[in-house]
Design a protein around this motif. Sequence first.
Motif, short mmCIF file in Angstrom:
data_model
loop_
_atom_site.label_atom_id
_atom_site.label_comp_id
_atom_site.label_asym_id
_atom_site.label_seq_id
_atom_site.Cartn_x
_atom_site.Cartn_y
_atom_site.Cartn_z
N TRP A 21 0.09 3.84 -3.06
CA TRP A 21 1.26 3.68 -3.94
C TRP A 21 1.99 3.39 -4.59
CZ3 TRP A 21 3.81 2.83 0.70
CH2 TRP A 21 3.58 2.96 1.92
N ALA A 25 5.89 6.03 -5.13
CA ALA A 25 6.44 4.62 -5.98
C ALA A 25 7.46 5.23 -7.34
CB ALA A 25 6.29 3.39 -6.85
N ARG A 29 11.52 7.55 -6.64
CA ARG A 29 12.41 6.47 -7.61
C ARG A 29 12.64 7.36 -8.34
NH1 ARG A 29 14.44 2.05 -9.25
NH2 ARG A 29 14.59 1.73 -11.07
N LEU A 66 9.69 1.82 -12.76
CA LEU A 66 9.79 1.21 -11.78
C LEU A 66 10.86 0.64 -11.02
CD1 LEU A 66 6.40 1.83 -10.71
CD2 LEU A 66 7.87 3.10 -9.73
N LEU A 169 3.52 -2.26 -5.58
CA LEU A 169 4.57 -0.74 -5.29
C LEU A 169 5.50 -0.53 -3.80
CD1 LEU A 169 1.51 0.52 -8.18
CD2 LEU A 169 3.67 -0.18 -7.75
N ARG A 170 4.07 -0.13 -2.93
CA ARG A 170 4.63 0.10 -1.02
C ARG A 170 6.21 -0.65 -1.39
NH1 ARG A 170 1.30 -2.75 2.45
NH2 ARG A 170 3.12 -5.11 1.93
N ILE A 172 8.54 -0.64 -3.38
CA ILE A 172 9.59 -0.03 -4.70
C ILE A 172 9.36 1.68 -3.59
CG2 ILE A 172 9.39 1.14 -5.93
CD1 ILE A 172 8.31 -1.39 -7.85
N ALA A 173 7.99 2.06 -3.56
CA ALA A 173 8.10 3.06 -2.22
C ALA A 173 8.62 3.25 -1.47
CB ALA A 173 6.59 3.53 -2.72
#
Length: 503
Positions: A21, A25, A29, A66, A169-170, A172-173
């Motif tokens: 992840w 991410a 991004r 991020l 993180l997931r 965000i991705a």
Amino acid sequence: MKMGQSAVRHVTIVGGGTAGWMAAAVLARSLPPGRVTITVVESSAIGTVGVGEATIPPILRLNALLGVDEDELVRRTQATYKLGIEFRDWRAQGHTYFHPFGTLGADLNGVDFHHYWLRTRQGELADYSLPAQAAHAGRFARPADDPRNVLSRMAYALHFDATLYAALLRDIAVQHGAVHVDGRIVDVALRDDDGFVESLRLEDGRAIGGDLFIDCSGFRGLLIEQALSTGYEDWSHWLPMNRALAIGTRTHQAPRPFTRATAQDGGWIWRIPLQRRVGNGHVYCSDFISDEAAHDTLIGQLDGEALGEARPLRFVTGRRKQAWNRNVVALGLASGFIEPLESTSIHLVQQGVTTLLSLFPADRIDPVEVAQYNRLVRRDFETVRDFVILHYKQTHRRDTPFWRHVAAMEVPESLRDRMALFAANGRLMIEPGELFTQTSWAAVMLGQGLIPRGYDPQADLVPAPELEAQLGRMRGLIARGWTPCPRTSISSGTRAAWRFQPE
């Protein structure tokens, strides 16, 4: 072999967790919208490995990249702040030293500060580190923006729940367009002409294609090793640790802002404080201690109620011979493993992802860029390897077979030369791009008992009375930096110093 016969427009990531992840991410991004499709194939039936939850300061740069709000991260991941690592019983039984983040002392005529300390031996080395003194006081402050403020010299990292961090993180991705596919991979198809990975077949019959694959499948290396037979460089002759046990305990006191590593007869025990639990683990070599004895040692040193049973983990320290092979890039445990002594596992994932981003194919996969990626990843792994080996090789302990073994072992030439250079006159030559700074090397070398025979003669340019006065002012300024200490919430964004208060 011809590389990259088609443009890279689809990236498929095998495995989730922190590595998968994080890759998703960062790429989702950072790459231009619509240029690349990113798919993460993750099986909810397969658990993730979490040896530790401690990080080092570069994680802050990744979070900034991020767009992560740190206060939100602290709340979502049950995080606490980390100012360094306390080492107990490594140099000798009963001896403790601290490896702080940031810098030591202040710049004096461009000479590394530890040379002035070697000249005078005035106070302890840790007296000249703001993070070290804050850690010992159980306090923390984010760095001040004003360089005239002593708090501007603060440096820190985080302890967090790695599973919760992967979930962040997931989010965000996925928010930036990554596609999440839940499924178990049962077969990997290779192209006939060049041996590149063509597609993945899932248990339910679906096929997932891709132009570039990122292998985050853990130790097994589903693509990088099982499909491509890349090979593994075994470093266990330098780092013989091959097993670990991990267990959580209930928090019964305010968390301290540092990681603790306590040496044992055949390994070492970690302690990582989070807001609502403490992460504990025993890293050891099965050649010198049995699994049963290692388990008993860990359980016997817990200082809180255990949350479940200790989870075992087996590993071989080393790295893949190529981190990027054909159209597969390995990250995380799939790329290699160096034990968690200096909290570098997550950093090596971060470094691998950001290096990939800097060399991401503009069109087709280019062998020149692949070779450069492999050179950089090798450098990163080898410098971390050498730094970790230092803790074992440079010890005064001879009380158990394990410590006699590591003290007598041969070490890589790169580390041997660095230790010899420091032993002569305290010199540290840090190459561009190295992770660990002069502060880190000096703190561990001196903490482990490698005392140079001399120091840089340029340190003698400052007259003795003036130098002693300056060092006294430094120690006083750092010591006074924590006098005002308003109590604040652990999730507060204030820049004032505060004591940890569990929620």
